[in-house]
Write a protein that holds these residues in place. Structure first.
Motif: not given
Length: 291
Positions: A3-9, A223-230
């Motif tokens: 992830t871009n921020a070590n996790g999600y909201v 990963i199939v789809e991810q909002r915040d990350g590769p």
């Protein structure tokens, strides 16, 4: 790390994607176990398997025993000790069986009951699986809009209740093309019944494997789809189906895996591979004809 921020909201939904009768529930069980190791309280909502079945799988995963060993009764003391260890660090797991078309409001009502009667506040929710839930806002006879609305209602409820994440599973379509992609990575068009769920979730992970990987005891989470990350990457797990156990490879083990199985990620133009995939698809279609 993916992830871009070590996790999600908070309130984010994470989806495990795979074909019927594969390892989706095993993945959810292992997610629940991992959350408990992080001293969290987990609510496991089951709409498909039955709470006894889920509890059995959790006991298998936590004690590293197969079902026959657990049913023998020889390891009951080990099971009790294992759950006590989790309880001592403040972890909690409640498995709640609910009927199909239960709604986010039903889940919230049960959470209120558990807090009022037992003083338990949940940190995370696993739903097996969310596409079987109903909606309070749309006609439940329309599957596409029912599933889409169920996702949004659960997401909104999780945000209101300060839930960290919701983890769930979802099926892929039954087609030869999807069967071929099982060996590499699913795409969002493979999502069964309601592709619209990609708009409501933070991450969709495909459970992918070749016969070679499966025989060697490996399971890929692609990963199939991810909002915040590769948009493309994977984690590799040791997977023992008989013990419902998934354990991530170390960095060294993963480097060794990717060296040995590098050919998996390369497109094949071998007609024999296509023929093998078609035979496997026909066999699986016959075996799962009742699904």
């Amino acid at each position: 790390d993916l992830t871009n921020a070590n996790g999600y909201v908070k309130g984010s939904i994470i989806v495990i994607l795979d074909r019927p009768k594969k390892a989706k529930t095993a993945a959810l069980v292992n997610i629940a176990k991992t959350l408990m190791k992080q001293k969290r309280s987990v609510l496991y909502i089951d709409l498909e398997n039955g709470d006894d079945e889920i509890l059995m799988r959790l006991e298998q995963s936590m004690t590293n025993r197969n079902k026959r060993e657990l049913l023998s009764g020889e390891f009951n003391k080990d099971i009790v000790k294992t759950f006590r260890r989790y309880n001592r660090v403040g972890a909690e797991l409640i498995v709640k069986e609910m009927p199909s078309h239960s709604t986010a409001a039903d889940v919230a009502s049960f959470m209120d009951f558990m807090y009022q009667e037992h003083n338990i506040r949940f940190d995370d929710i696993c739903v097996d699986y969310l596409a079987l839930m109903g909606s309070e806002k749309v006609d439940n006879r329309d599957e596409f809009h029912r599933i889409s609305s169920a996702y949004t209602e659960m997401r909104d409820m999780a945000k209101e209740r300060n839930i960290n994440h919701i983890y769930t599973a979802h099926h892929v379509k039954r087609s030869l093309e999807v069967q071929k992609r099982e060996r590499t990575c699913y795409i969002q068009d493979d999502i069964a019944k309601c592709i619209d769920i990609v708009r409501h979730v933070q991450l969709i992970l495909g459970l992918n494997r070749t016969e070679e990987e499966e025989a060697a005891g490996y399971q890929r989470l692609e990963i199939v789809e991810q909002r915040d990350g590769p948009s493309k990457d994977h984690a590799i797990m040791h997977f023992d189906q008989s013990k419902q156990s998934m354990k991530e490879l170390t960095k060294k083990e993963q480097a060794d895996f990717e060296r040995v199985f590098a050919h998996i990620f390369e497109p094949s133009n071998n007609p024999a591979d296509a023929d093998k995939a078609e035979k496997s698809y026909k066999k699986n279609t016959e075996e799962n004809s009742d699904i």
